[in-house]
Every structure is written in C-alpha cells, then in structure tokens.
Motif scaffolding. Structure first.
Motif, PDB file in Angstrom:
ATOM      1  N   ALA A 375       0.834  -1.193   0.000  1.00 24.95           N
ATOM      2  CA  ALA A 375       0.000   0.000   0.000  1.00 24.95           C
ATOM      3  C   ALA A 375       0.876   1.254   0.000  1.00 24.95           C
ATOM      4  O   ALA A 375       0.576   2.244  -0.676  1.00 24.95           O
ATOM      5  CB  ALA A 375      -0.926  -0.013   1.212  1.00 24.95           C
ATOM      6  N   PHE A 377       3.873   1.608  -1.253  1.00 25.88           N
ATOM      7  CA  PHE A 377       4.441   1.828  -2.589  1.00 25.88           C
ATOM      8  C   PHE A 377       3.380   2.365  -3.550  1.00 25.88           C
ATOM      9  O   PHE A 377       3.636   3.265  -4.348  1.00 25.88           O
ATOM     10  CB  PHE A 377       5.054   0.540  -3.149  1.00 25.88           C
ATOM     11  CG  PHE A 377       5.511   0.682  -4.573  1.00 25.88           C
ATOM     12  CD1 PHE A 377       6.546   1.561  -4.903  1.00 25.88           C
ATOM     13  CD2 PHE A 377       4.894  -0.021  -5.601  1.00 25.88           C
ATOM     14  CE1 PHE A 377       6.951   1.733  -6.225  1.00 25.88           C
ATOM     15  CE2 PHE A 377       5.294   0.145  -6.922  1.00 25.88           C
ATOM     16  CZ  PHE A 377       6.322   1.018  -7.241  1.00 25.88           C
ATOM     17  N   TYR A 378       2.191   1.822  -3.431  1.00 28.27           N
ATOM     18  CA  TYR A 378       1.096   2.282  -4.302  1.00 28.27           C
ATOM     19  C   TYR A 378       0.882   3.791  -4.131  1.00 28.27           C
ATOM     20  O   TYR A 378       0.805   4.536  -5.106  1.00 28.27           O
ATOM     21  CB  TYR A 378      -0.164   1.504  -3.947  1.00 28.27           C
ATOM     22  CG  TYR A 378      -1.314   1.675  -4.909  1.00 28.27           C
ATOM     23  CD1 TYR A 378      -1.242   1.197  -6.211  1.00 28.27           C
ATOM     24  CD2 TYR A 378      -2.492   2.300  -4.512  1.00 28.27           C
ATOM     25  CE1 TYR A 378      -2.309   1.333  -7.092  1.00 28.27           C
ATOM     26  CE2 TYR A 378      -3.563   2.434  -5.389  1.00 28.27           C
ATOM     27  CZ  TYR A 378      -3.462   1.948  -6.673  1.00 28.27           C
ATOM     28  OH  TYR A 378      -4.520   2.095  -7.539  1.00 28.27           O
ATOM     29  N   LEU A 379       0.809   4.219  -2.873  1.00 31.22           N
ATOM     30  CA  LEU A 379       0.598   5.647  -2.605  1.00 31.22           C
ATOM     31  C   LEU A 379       1.772   6.478  -3.112  1.00 31.22           C
ATOM     32  O   LEU A 379       1.597   7.538  -3.716  1.00 31.22           O
ATOM     33  CB  LEU A 379       0.405   5.880  -1.100  1.00 31.22           C
ATOM     34  CG  LEU A 379      -0.893   5.344  -0.498  1.00 31.22           C
ATOM     35  CD1 LEU A 379      -0.852   5.421   1.022  1.00 31.22           C
ATOM     36  CD2 LEU A 379      -2.086   6.126  -1.025  1.00 31.22           C
ATOM     37  N   ARG A 380       2.979   5.996  -2.867  1.00 31.01           N
ATOM     38  CA  ARG A 380       4.164   6.751  -3.291  1.00 31.01           C
ATOM     39  C   ARG A 380       4.258   6.815  -4.806  1.00 31.01           C
ATOM     40  O   ARG A 380       4.659   7.836  -5.368  1.00 31.01           O
ATOM     41  CB  ARG A 380       5.429   6.121  -2.701  1.00 31.01           C
ATOM     42  CG  ARG A 380       5.491   6.217  -1.188  1.00 31.01           C
ATOM     43  CD  ARG A 380       6.742   5.567  -0.640  1.00 31.01           C
ATOM     44  NE  ARG A 380       7.929   6.342  -0.981  1.00 31.01           N
ATOM     45  CZ  ARG A 380       9.175   5.925  -0.771  1.00 31.01           C
ATOM     46  NH1 ARG A 380       9.388   4.740  -0.239  1.00 31.01           N
ATOM     47  NH2 ARG A 380      10.194   6.685  -1.091  1.00 31.01           N
ATOM     48  N   SER A 381       3.863   5.736  -5.458  1.00 34.66           N
ATOM     49  CA  SER A 381       3.940   5.724  -6.918  1.00 34.66           C
ATOM     50  C   SER A 381       2.976   6.737  -7.536  1.00 34.66           C
ATOM     51  O   SER A 381       3.071   7.068  -8.704  1.00 34.66           O
ATOM     52  CB  SER A 381       3.635   4.325  -7.461  1.00 34.66           C
ATOM     53  OG  SER A 381       2.237   4.096  -7.452  1.00 34.66           O
ATOM     54  N   ARG A 382       2.027   7.215  -6.715  1.00 35.07           N
ATOM     55  CA  ARG A 382       1.103   8.246  -7.200  1.00 35.07           C
ATOM     56  C   ARG A 382       1.567   9.644  -6.798  1.00 35.07           C
ATOM     57  O   ARG A 382       0.845  10.620  -6.977  1.00 35.07           O
ATOM     58  CB  ARG A 382      -0.305   7.995  -6.647  1.00 35.07           C
ATOM     59  CG  ARG A 382      -0.907   6.675  -7.090  1.00 35.07           C
ATOM     60  CD  ARG A 382      -1.008   6.590  -8.613  1.00 35.07           C
ATOM     61  NE  ARG A 382      -1.615   5.353  -9.078  1.00 35.07           N
ATOM     62  CZ  ARG A 382      -0.961   4.425  -9.775  1.00 35.07           C
ATOM     63  NH1 ARG A 382       0.322   4.572 -10.053  1.00 35.07           N
ATOM     64  NH2 ARG A 382      -1.587   3.343 -10.184  1.00 35.07           N
ATOM     65  N   GLY A 383       2.743   9.677  -6.165  1.00 38.78           N
ATOM     66  CA  GLY A 383       3.320  10.982  -5.847  1.00 38.78           C
ATOM     67  C   GLY A 383       3.190  11.411  -4.404  1.00 38.78           C
ATOM     68  O   GLY A 383       3.616  12.494  -4.030  1.00 38.78           O
ATOM     69  N   VAL A 384       2.569  10.563  -3.571  1.00 39.19           N
ATOM     70  CA  VAL A 384       2.424  10.938  -2.157  1.00 39.19           C
ATOM     71  C   VAL A 384       3.753  10.645  -1.444  1.00 39.19           C
ATOM     72  O   VAL A 384       4.212   9.510  -1.450  1.00 39.19           O
ATOM     73  CB  VAL A 384       1.278  10.139  -1.498  1.00 39.19           C
ATOM     74  CG1 VAL A 384       1.079  10.581  -0.064  1.00 39.19           C
ATOM     75  CG2 VAL A 384      -0.010  10.282  -2.301  1.00 39.19           C
ATOM     76  N   PRO A 385       4.375  11.651  -0.847  1.00 38.28           N
ATOM     77  CA  PRO A 385       5.661  11.428  -0.179  1.00 38.28           C
ATOM     78  C   PRO A 385       5.554  10.358   0.912  1.00 38.28           C
ATOM     79  O   PRO A 385       4.491  10.196   1.522  1.00 38.28           O
ATOM     80  CB  PRO A 385       5.994  12.788   0.442  1.00 38.28           C
ATOM     81  CG  PRO A 385       5.197  13.776  -0.332  1.00 38.28           C
ATOM     82  CD  PRO A 385       3.960  13.064  -0.783  1.00 38.28           C
ATOM     83  N   ALA A 386       6.674   9.665   1.153  1.00 32.93           N
ATOM     84  CA  ALA A 386       6.667   8.508   2.051  1.00 32.93           C
ATOM     85  C   ALA A 386       6.054   8.821   3.412  1.00 32.93           C
ATOM     86  O   ALA A 386       5.223   8.071   3.920  1.00 32.93           O
ATOM     87  CB  ALA A 386       8.089   7.982   2.218  1.00 32.93           C
ATOM     88  N   GLU A 388       4.010  11.167   4.307  1.00 34.91           N
ATOM     89  CA  GLU A 388       2.578  11.460   4.219  1.00 34.91           C
ATOM     90  C   GLU A 388       1.779  10.179   3.964  1.00 34.91           C
ATOM     91  O   GLU A 388       0.694   9.987   4.518  1.00 34.91           O
ATOM     92  CB  GLU A 388       2.360  12.446   3.073  1.00 34.91           C
ATOM     93  CG  GLU A 388       1.213  13.397   3.293  1.00 34.91           C
ATOM     94  CD  GLU A 388       1.241  14.507   2.261  1.00 34.91           C
ATOM     95  OE1 GLU A 388       0.207  14.748   1.644  1.00 34.91           O
ATOM     96  OE2 GLU A 388       2.327  15.119   2.049  1.00 34.91           O
TER      97      GLU A 388
END
Lengths: 426, 251
Positions: A375, A377-386, A388
């Motif tokens: 989850a 990685f999924y969020l980070r791959s959309r641009g959300v900083p680690a 956050e």
C-alpha cells in the motif's frame, strides 16, 4: 486467605498516609471499599491481571513527580458548545467551570454529597465498583471509592442540549488526584459526556454508570498529550434493557495508562460499544483491560481497540467477553490491533471468550503488524511522499476505532488530533 | 521521453538476474507495446521504472526527459511524470478514494512548485473524468479499490492517470482480468489521454488489448532483453504464431 506478606506491607504502606474523607451518606460505601482494599491488597507485579503492566507506580505511597505539560494546542473539545466542569489536580474549580444547571440533567459535587444525609448517588457510589470486583479483583478502583474526595454525580433525566465536558487540568508536578464520578441515566434519557486534559501527575479515576432501560449514554474521552502521566482509570457500567452505552477513548502519550472498562449487560436488547485508539512514542505504556458480561438475551457488544506504537512503546490489551447461561442471541465482537512503526515496540494481547449459552455469535481477533509495504508503494507511486503516505495508512488503521464515535464532528476533532500527533513526528 | 540503456536488474534478495541489457526509447506522443512470454521481465521493468523496492540495478540507465530516474524515490518519479497502472491495484482499507486522489494530485503539484488544486476545482475535474470512465460517485467515496471488481480497479487506475496527467504512462498488463466490454472502456480512457507530449508503454501478454490501444511500435521482450522490434504487425505475428517462432528466429 491472608495476603502475601509483601502485598500486605505494600498495601499498608499506601494506606498509612491516607485517611477516609468525610462520608455523610457515602460513609458506609467508603468504609466498605476500604475493607475491600484491605482484603484484596493492592495489585502487585505477580498478579495475573497485571502480568503485562507494572502497577508499582500506581500503587506506591510516594507519587513520582511529573512535569506539567505545556500544550501548543487548544484543549480538546474547546470548539464545542458544552457544559464545562473543571478539576485542577483533582479538585473541582468553580471559577473555571460553567454553571452546573442544565435542563434534563442534575449535577452535584461528590464533595457536597458527602455532607448530606440523603442523595440518590448513595445507591450507586461504590455499588458497581463492588460488583466489578468479581471474578477479577480491581483494588485500585476500591481504593478510589474509599478515598476520592471529589468528582460529580450526574443524573440524566432528559436529553440535555449539549454535552457535559469534564475537563482535567494539571498544575502541580507532585499532584496525586483521585476522582470518582457517578452517572445515572433514566429511562428514555440520553446524554453525551466528554472528558479531556492531563489531570495530575498521578491520576486514579473511577466512573460508575448506571443506565436504566432505554437510556443512552455516549462517553468520549481524550487522554494526553502529557508525557509523564501515570493513570489508572476504571469505568463500571450497568445496562438495562434496550439501553445503549458507547465509549471511546483517545490516548496520546503517557508513561503509564491503564484503562479498565467493566460492563455488565443486565437487560435484553442492549448495546455496549467500548472502543479506543492510542498513539505512543518512546516511553509509553498503554493498557486497555475490558470485561464485558452478557447476562441478558439479544444484546450486542463491541470492543474495538487500535494502537499505534513506535520507538519502544508498549501496548497491552486484555479483553474478555463473558456470556452467561441464558444470554442467548448474544452478538459479541472484539478486535484488538496494533500497528508497530518500528522493531522496538511491542503489543501484548490477551483476548478471552467465556461462553455458557449455546445460541450466540462471538468473534474476536487480535493482530499486530507493520505498515503495509504494498500500500505504501502504491501511494508513493502516485506521488504521495513517504511520510505522508505512512500517516495516511496509520490514520486508516485507526479509522475503525474512531468510527465508533457516533457524533461526526467529535470524530473529526479526534482525527485532527491524531493528524497533529503524526505530523509532529515527521 | 523515456530512454533506457543497457539496463541490468537483479532481485535484491537473491542472485537472480532479470533484465540483462535492455535498451528502449519511447518518444513523446508515441505508444510502445512490450510483449513477451511469462518470466521475460515485463513486470520487473515496470517496477524498476516506478521505483519499487526489491530490485537492484547493476548496470545501465533510465532517464525521463533527461532526468535520471533510478536515483529517485517513487514519489519523485511520479512528480516528474512517471505513472504505473498496476497489474494488481492495491486495496487500501480506511483511505477514501477521493482523499487519496486529492492527496496525490496536490502532492505532485507541490513537488513541482505548482499551486495546489482547490477542493472545488478538484471535485469538478474528478467528477467529469469519472463520468467518462463510468465510475460512479459511490466508487469515489469508497476506500481505495476495496470491494472493487477487477474492471472497476482498472478503471480506477485510468482515472488516476487522467487526474495526474503524467508524461510517461506505463500500463502493466492492464488487460488482465478484464472482459471485452471492460477492456474497451479502459482502452477508450487511455486513448483519450493520447497526446503529443505523452508517451505510453503498454505491457501485455496478448495482442487483444492492442486492437483497442493501437501501438506505434511493438517490442518483444525475452530473457531480459528486447529481442525484436517492429510495427503493429509484430503483435499479430505473436497472436498467430506464439512467441516460440519469434524466439527461434532471433536466437
């Protein structure tokens, strides 16, 4: 059976410096509670019920000093229209409190009741606590009943227009506060009680709640953000038929917090939800100990506890559902989960079911885990900083517990505090 | 746009080389398809480009518009314009789809030094785009991908792509688990995003998806390398003859 010598002497040492307050109509209850303490002895390290939490600092004669926490936030619940009752280091403060009159509810100070010969609270004060001593002893609650000098008796007879907010203020770094509240909700009546604020260096609080048939009580409390607090709280609730009791506790920081909830469902079709969310960082020990007894048909109980722990913080959950013979169609649910944000923190859980009826649904689960890497990685791959993304997932983890708060604006206020706590740790 | 040179990648935890000197250039405005048998390294390529943990680049480079991707965190790559449509979109209980998308959009804008989108503007945009993809309001409110059907999950990926407006879209087996109608819907969503400034890398097993998303260039990936490159007709050749023939021909 005589107490073990060590326990006996520890109990005597604690009691030596204390004297029973003036009792009035509560004198008999205090005296009986004192003898319970003497018979039971204060909790010791070898007691099974205190296996995961060291009681020493809660029982010692000397109170450890605790720095007064200076918060940069407005006190919790400030934004709500409420009736505020303030206790400073465990003593009612009239100046800081609102006028106690409110339609649908009668509020009296325990300290005043002690001077009276007759008061409704005498039939409740110490009564549920005494019932709650079996099958598991809760000596700190008996100690509270015996020695509490202050607190409030809240008699809910209607539907007060705003919540009653018990506000605790800590001002003396050596304060050792004992507060005892009793709440009686009459048939058809409904109220919301809010509690918040660092109360004292050491805090022993007991709340006895008696809900008549069809009565409803919502309790939302916020403990924290003081770091050096040591607190033992007890909640004893008795539910009549078709009554509803919902309790949610937010705990933020604190060296040692033990929250016990003892709920006895005596009338059919009643609902009891006990929930809590806690976040701890470093020197943090939080213990939720819950005991729910079903002694009536067709009742529902939920225990939902979530803990976020980091930097060596410890979380404890001891939760029991006891379904007595004849309590058919019981629907009992219990979940306790922890999210460990590093390898140093720990979660200790003891879920228990004891069932003597054959037509019930009872489920329990306990998990402990880390942030879901997929989850994240999924969020980070959309641009959300680690950081956050981690916060989002942490709040998502806590969501099931916070959802137990019925009032959306209060739930939002709780989420805002959790967000703040997480943001300060980036 | 995307330039990959001599890329060598192994698994971090085991001594297993997966990509063995992969070269690939995707120009802006073009759709490149990568086809290949199981285990050829297709998904690894998509993960390495988007920055997933567990892979070690032992040689070679990958750049987007001249920027070295391999040194960057996943969120930095996203802000630069890399987007991976997952083969298996992840379910995130407790995080609302809308909150997730808004956080993502604004995080990227912030990283690029742009102003954040206001709640009202965001809502307006997402409603319009969701409608095109036949994503109803309920799906936007639900937790990310939780309880979504296979088709809904893939549509949700395309919605994210539409909202984030990336420069380089990588679609990892977006056709897997989709029926014909769902595939058409997803393909329409992708085609709507085709643009002069945007490159696409479509990874797939089957030619089927390429009937709907027409590629400019087709590559065959086998044994960790591009072994053959051609036009759309190469995909048809795969469909008719399988990989075996092509592999025999290049070996």
């Amino acid at each position: 059976m005589a107490l073990a010598e060590a326990k006996q002497s520890a109990t005597e040492a604690r009691l030596a410096a204390m004297s029973l307050p003036e009792g009035g109509c509560l004198a008999a209850a205090r005296q009986a509670a004192l003898s319970r303490v003497q018979t039971l002895g204060l909790p010791g390290r070898r007691d099974e019920y205190w296996k995961y939490t060291r009681p020493d600092k809660l029982t010692s004669a000397e109170v450890s000093k605790a720095a007064v926490f200076a918060s940069d936030e407005e006190p919790m619940f400030s934004e709500f229209d409420r009736l505020k009752i303030v206790f400073v280091d465990g003593v009612y403060n009239a100046e800081a409190s609102d006028d106690l009159s409110l339609e649908g509810v009668q509020i009296d100070r325990i300290a005043d009741i002690c001077c009276q010969d007759i008061h409704w609270a005498k039939d409740l004060y110490g009564v549920l606590e005494a019932r709650g001593q079996s099958p598991v002893a809760r000596p700190l609650a008996a100690l509270n009943t015996a020695f509490a000098q202050d607190g409030v008796a809240i008699h809910v007879t209607g539907k007060p227009s705003k919540p009653i907010n018990l506000v605790y203020v800590h001002s003396d770094e050596a304060s050792d506060a004992i507060l005892h509240h009793v709440i009686r909700v009459e048939a058809g009546a409904e109220a919301t009680i809010l509690e918040n604020g660092p109360a004292a260096s050491r805090f022993n609080k007991c709340m006895e709640i008696d809900i008549a048939d069809t009565g409803k009580l919502h309790l939302v409390r916020a403990q924290g953000r003081d770091h050096e607090r040591r607190a033992a709280t007890h909640l004893f609730a008795r539910l009549g038929s078709e009554s509803v009791f919902k309790s949610f506790t937010l705990t933020v920081n604190g060296i040692l917090t033990r929250n016990e909830a003892v709920v006895e469902i005596l009338g059919g079709d009643a609902i009891a939800h006990i929930a809590g969310a806690c976040v701890g960082d470093g020197e943090f020990h939080h213990d939720d100990t819950v005991f729910i007894t079903h002694d009536a048909v067709n009742c529902e109980s939920r225990q939902v506890f979530k803990k976020v722990l980091r930097n060596g913080a410890t979380g404890v959950f001891q939760g029991k559902i006891l379904v007595k013979e004849g309590a058919q169609k019981t629907d009992g649910y219990q979940i306790s989960q922890s999210l460990l944000l590093d390898d140093d923190s720990q979660f200790l859980a003891k879920p228990e079911l004891e069932i003597y009826a054959d037509d019930v649904i009872c489920s329990h689960g306990s998990t402990t885990g880390a942030i879901d890497e997929e989850a994240l990685f999924y969020l980070r791959s959309r641009g959300v900083p680690a950081h956050e993304a981690t916060d989002l997932l942490t709040l998502a983890f806590l969501a099931e517990a916070v959802e137990e708060v019925e009032d959306q604006s209060i739930a939002d206020a709780i989420v805002a505090r959790l967000e703040g706590w997480l943001a300060r740790r980036r | 746009m995307l330039e990959i040179k001599n890329l060598h990648v192994k698994l971090e935890d085991e001594d297993k080389q997966i990509l063995k000197g992969l070269d690939l250039t995707v120009e802006a405005g073009k759709v490149h398809a990568i086809m290949g048998p199981n285990g050829s390294g297709k998904s690894t390529l998509s993960y390495v480009l988007s920055g997933r943990d567990g892979y070690e680049v032992t040689d070679g480079s990958a750049t987007l518009a001249g920027e070295d991707l391999l040194e960057l965190e996943p969120e930095e790559r996203a802000a630069l314009g890399v987007f991976l449509a997952f083969q298996y979109p992840v379910e995130i209980p407790g995080v609302g789809n809308m909150t997730f998308l808004r956080t993502a959009v604004n995080s990227q804008r912030k990283a690029r030094g742009e102003e954040e989108l206001s709640a009202a503007d965001f809502l307006k945009t997402i409603r319009a785009k969701a409608k095109e993809l036949k994503i109803d309001a309920d799906m936007l409110k639900r937790p990310v991908n939780v309880g979504f059907s296979g088709g809904e999950k893939k549509r949700n990926e395309i919605l994210q792509m539409a909202m984030l407006e990336p420069k380089m879209c990588i679609l990892d087996e977006t056709d897997s688990g989709l029926d014909v109608d769902a595939m058409k819907l997803v393909a329409e969503g992708v085609n709507a995003l085709r643009d002069e400034g945007r490159g696409f890398l479509v990874i797939t097993h089957y030619q089927r998806l390429l009937d709907h998303i027409k590629p400019d260039v087709v590559h065959i990936l086998a044994g960790g390398k591009i072994v053959k490159t051609g036009g759309p007709e190469l995909a048809l050749e795969v469909e008719n003859n399988g990989y075996a023939g092509i592999l025999a021909e290049v070996s």
